[in-house]
Design a protein around this motif. Structure first.
Motif, PDB file in Angstrom:
ATOM      1  N   CYS A  42       4.009   2.408  36.482  1.00 47.60           N
ATOM      2  CA  CYS A  42       2.609   2.463  36.492  1.00 47.60           C
ATOM      3  C   CYS A  42       2.305   2.065  37.941  1.00 47.60           C
ATOM      4  N   SER A  43       2.900   2.860  38.920  1.00 47.20           N
ATOM      5  CA  SER A  43       1.818   2.306  39.937  1.00 47.20           C
ATOM      6  C   SER A  43       0.349   3.316  39.719  1.00 47.20           C
ATOM      7  N   LEU A  44       0.497   4.135  39.538  1.00 44.65           N
ATOM      8  CA  LEU A  44      -0.593   4.648  39.438  1.00 44.65           C
ATOM      9  C   LEU A  44      -1.864   4.239  38.475  1.00 44.65           C
ATOM     10  N   LEU A  45      -2.046   3.920  37.722  1.00 39.02           N
ATOM     11  CA  LEU A  45      -2.048   3.290  36.601  1.00 39.02           C
ATOM     12  C   LEU A  45      -2.793   2.185  37.236  1.00 39.02           C
ATOM     13  N   LYS A  46      -1.645   1.171  37.819  1.00 34.64           N
ATOM     14  CA  LYS A  46      -2.478   0.112  37.875  1.00 34.64           C
ATOM     15  C   LYS A  46      -3.533  -0.380  38.630  1.00 34.64           C
ATOM     16  N   GLN A  47      -3.862   0.665  39.536  1.00 33.66           N
ATOM     17  CA  GLN A  47      -5.025   1.408  40.918  1.00 33.66           C
ATOM     18  C   GLN A  47      -6.221   2.207  39.001  1.00 33.66           C
ATOM     19  N   LYS A  74      11.849   1.785  33.074  1.00 31.10           N
ATOM     20  CA  LYS A  74      11.290   1.854  33.564  1.00 31.10           C
ATOM     21  C   LYS A  74       9.880   1.285  33.180  1.00 31.10           C
ATOM     22  N   VAL A  75       9.342   2.284  32.358  1.00 31.01           N
ATOM     23  CA  VAL A  75       7.394   1.478  32.131  1.00 31.01           C
ATOM     24  C   VAL A  75       7.764   0.037  31.368  1.00 31.01           C
ATOM     25  N   LYS A  76       8.490  -0.365  30.984  1.00 34.95           N
ATOM     26  CA  LYS A  76       8.304  -1.807  30.431  1.00 34.95           C
ATOM     27  C   LYS A  76       8.935  -2.955  31.536  1.00 34.95           C
ATOM     28  N   LYS A  77       9.462  -2.490  32.618  1.00 33.91           N
ATOM     29  CA  LYS A  77       9.548  -3.401  33.389  1.00 33.91           C
ATOM     30  C   LYS A  77       8.844  -4.046  34.304  1.00 33.91           C
ATOM     31  N   LYS A  78       7.463  -3.080  34.190  1.00 33.97           N
ATOM     32  CA  LYS A  78       6.078  -3.364  35.178  1.00 33.97           C
ATOM     33  C   LYS A  78       5.153  -3.164  34.254  1.00 33.97           C
ATOM     34  N   MET A  79       4.841  -2.693  32.662  1.00 31.78           N
ATOM     35  CA  MET A  79       3.362  -2.651  32.451  1.00 31.78           C
ATOM     36  C   MET A  79       2.856  -3.792  31.976  1.00 31.78           C
ATOM     37  N   SER A 112       3.258  -6.135  42.980  1.00 33.85           N
ATOM     38  CA  SER A 112       3.979  -5.243  43.780  1.00 33.85           C
ATOM     39  C   SER A 112       3.572  -4.742  43.484  1.00 33.85           C
ATOM     40  N   VAL A 113       3.661  -2.930  44.207  1.00 31.25           N
ATOM     41  CA  VAL A 113       4.286  -1.660  44.118  1.00 31.25           C
ATOM     42  C   VAL A 113       5.746  -1.381  44.787  1.00 31.25           C
ATOM     43  N   ASP A 114       6.662  -1.085  43.855  1.00 32.94           N
ATOM     44  CA  ASP A 114       8.047   0.048  44.591  1.00 32.94           C
ATOM     45  C   ASP A 114       7.710   1.381  44.410  1.00 32.94           C
ATOM     46  N   PRO A 115       8.194   1.989  45.936  1.00 29.23           N
ATOM     47  CA  PRO A 115       8.835   3.105  45.895  1.00 29.23           C
ATOM     48  C   PRO A 115       8.259   4.435  44.644  1.00 29.23           C
ATOM     49  N   GLU A 116       7.817   5.750  44.648  1.00 32.89           N
ATOM     50  CA  GLU A 116       8.053   5.937  43.293  1.00 32.89           C
ATOM     51  C   GLU A 116       9.204   6.800  43.488  1.00 32.89           C
ATOM     52  N   GLU A 117       9.724   7.224  44.530  1.00 31.00           N
ATOM     53  CA  GLU A 117      11.690   7.825  44.836  1.00 31.00           C
ATOM     54  C   GLU A 117      11.763   8.029  45.634  1.00 31.00           C
ATOM     55  N   ASP A 118      12.662   8.019  45.706  1.00 32.93           N
ATOM     56  CA  ASP A 118      13.981   7.816  46.810  1.00 32.93           C
ATOM     57  C   ASP A 118      13.334   8.110  47.979  1.00 32.93           C
ATOM     58  N   TRP A 119      12.969  10.059  48.305  1.00 33.40           N
ATOM     59  CA  TRP A 119      12.348  10.371  49.642  1.00 33.40           C
ATOM     60  C   TRP A 119      11.027   9.163  49.938  1.00 33.40           C
ATOM     61  N   ASP A 120      10.207   9.787  49.238  1.00 29.17           N
ATOM     62  CA  ASP A 120       8.661   8.869  49.438  1.00 29.17           C
ATOM     63  C   ASP A 120       8.533   7.434  49.999  1.00 29.17           C
ATOM     64  N   ALA A 121       9.991   7.022  49.774  1.00 30.50           N
ATOM     65  CA  ALA A 121      10.138   4.892  50.191  1.00 30.50           C
ATOM     66  C   ALA A 121       9.718   5.724  52.026  1.00 30.50           C
ATOM     67  N   ASN A 122      10.516   6.866  52.548  1.00 27.59           N
ATOM     68  CA  ASN A 122      11.046   6.371  54.114  1.00 27.59           C
ATOM     69  C   ASN A 122       9.833   7.636  54.424  1.00 27.59           C
ATOM     70  N   VAL A 123       8.419   8.206  53.927  1.00 26.30           N
ATOM     71  CA  VAL A 123       8.175   9.322  54.714  1.00 26.30           C
ATOM     72  C   VAL A 123       6.551   8.583  54.440  1.00 26.30           C
TER      73      VAL A 123
END
Length: 434
Positions: free
Chosen positions: A37-42, A61-66, A423-434
């Motif tokens: 839900c990181s985009l929804l939070k914005q 995953k949704v319930k974790k941050k909703m 707190s906003v966690d990275p969306e995906e593994d690759w994006d976390a490092n880009v």
């Protein structure tokens, strides 16, 4: 892998959506593959949106941050005039659900590459053919950019089923337009070095689809006889506090009326002057000046003309009065009513409150609405004819007033407020490092 983009690529994709929302002001928005839900939070801060929906196949995953989408304390203390409802669903975007039809904007950010090619076809049919939104934003990795990443072997994420070149993405998008009546423009985020931009394009390629004919075409399509299907599971639903809720409007208005009436009462006690000068002084004290003074003077003239026919005389503006206990009860700190045969009180006409206090007039709309909205409020004591607010001649004391306000806040349900996680966690593994 060393970071290559600033801001990070996933933030650039989200900002692209936010910029689109600012320009086009959609009222109904759904994010497919909303994940945490990181985009929804914005997007929830853009109050032109009235219905904000997220869908993801991973309900855990949704319930974790909703709960980070819950209203903050300021949303309760200062309700907006704008409406906002947030809903989260668990479900596959290859399945139909009638609740997602007719949206103004659908976003699919780095999602389709996680589908098989057969599911991409079903995705196209569901999103463009069944949901028929006015606009769709689809982003997906551009495989032509991949050689610029050092030590990248294969796809950018282990769950990717494919990564399209620009030509492949364009071919799919143009077929969607032809099949379902859309037009598309191509762009992207994550620029390559200047000398390679033309050769490799953007890191994330984006297609922005617009329905031909816009909302008018959708209105005709939506009237078909298609059977309503409800295949998604609702995980979360929250209506933000809004002044469109009549109960909330009454609470906010009563708070404003009591606040301004008390200021007027205190000022009257301090000034100890005649009523006409007093009304002008009160307006000046709150920065209203001549405009408020003229409004008060006009109302004085009207009320004085009504005196001959039994109307309340405005010459008694802010004058102490004695009121029988059937008309007025005062409440002690424990909520017990105290009454005696007569009470001395100060009468503050609603007309003066409405004329001098912009927020009171804006909330109520008219003097008659103001009277009607306050009529049944237990915290506001009105005169017998409903034309004035009655306040105790003597101050009740700051401590007692605060207790009462706190009690009202608890009674209204505002006391229970969930705090939004920042707190906003990275969306995906690759994006976390880009």
């Amino acid at each position: 892998m060393e970071p290559m983009f600033s801001p990070a690529l996933h933030r650039q994709r989200h900002q692209f959506v936010i910029d689109f929302v600012k320009r086009n002001k959609p009222k109904k928005v759904v994010d497919l593959g909303c994940s945490e839900c990181s985009l929804l939070k914005q997007l929830k801060f853009h109050r032109e949106i009235e219905l904000l929906v997220g869908v993801d196949i991973d309900g855990a995953k949704v319930k974790k941050k909703m709960h980070g989408l819950a209203p903050m304390s300021t949303d309760y203390l200062q309700p907006s005039n704008d409406q906002l409802c947030i809903e989260l669903y668990q479900g596959s975007i290859t399945q139909r659900d009638a609740r997602l039809r007719g949206f103004d904007l659908v976003t699919s950010i780095e999602l389709i590459e996680h589908l098989t090619l057969a599911d991409v076809e079903r995705f196209s049919e569901v999103v463009f053919g069944y949901m028929t939104p006015v606009a769709v934003i689809v982003s997906t990795p551009n495989s032509e950019f991949n050689p610029l990443f050092p030590r990248l072997a294969g796809f950018r994420h282990s769950d990717h089923k494919f990564e399209w070149t620009r030509a492949e993405f364009k071919s799919w998008a143009l077929k969607v337009c032809l099949d379902y009546g859309y037009e598309v423009e191509f762009t992207g985020v994550g620029q390559a070095p200047l000398d390679q931009q033309e050769r490799v394009g953007f890191c994330s390629q984006i297609g922005v689809f617009h329905r031909l004919g816009g909302r008018e075409v959708y209105n005709m399509l939506y009237c078909d006889d298609a059977e309503d299907v409800f295949s998604y599971t609702l995980l979360y639903s929250k209506n933000y506090p809004s002044l469109h809720d009549n109960n909330i409007l009454r609470r906010v208005l009563a708070t404003e009326v009591l606040y301004w009436a008390e200021k007027l009462r205190i000022r009257w006690v301090e000034e100890k002057t005649g009523e006409r000068y007093n009304a002008y002084t009160l307006c000046q004290a709150e920065g209203e000046g001549e405009e408020c003074h003229r409004a008060s003077e006009q109302h004085l003239e009207v009320e004085e003309k009504q005196t001959a026919t039994g109307g309340a005389a405005m010459k008694n503006l802010m004058e102490p009065q004695e009121v029988e206990d059937e008309q007025l009860f005062w409440t002690d700190g424990q909520g017990q009513q105290e009454s005696c045969k007569l009470h001395r009180c100060v009468s503050v006409p609603l007309a003066v409150l409405w004329s001098c206090c912009p927020k009171v007039s804006a909330l109520s709309g008219s003097l008659s609405n103001l009277r009607q909205l306050l009529m049944d409020d237990p915290d506001v004591k009105l005169s017998q004819d409903g034309s004035a607010v009655l306040l105790n001649y003597q101050e009740q004391g700051t401590k007692k007033k605060k207790k009462k306000d706190h009690g009202a806040l608890e009674d209204s349900g505002y006391a229970e407020v969930r705090q939004c996680s920042l707190s906003v966690d990275p969306e995906e593994d690759w994006d976390a490092n880009v």
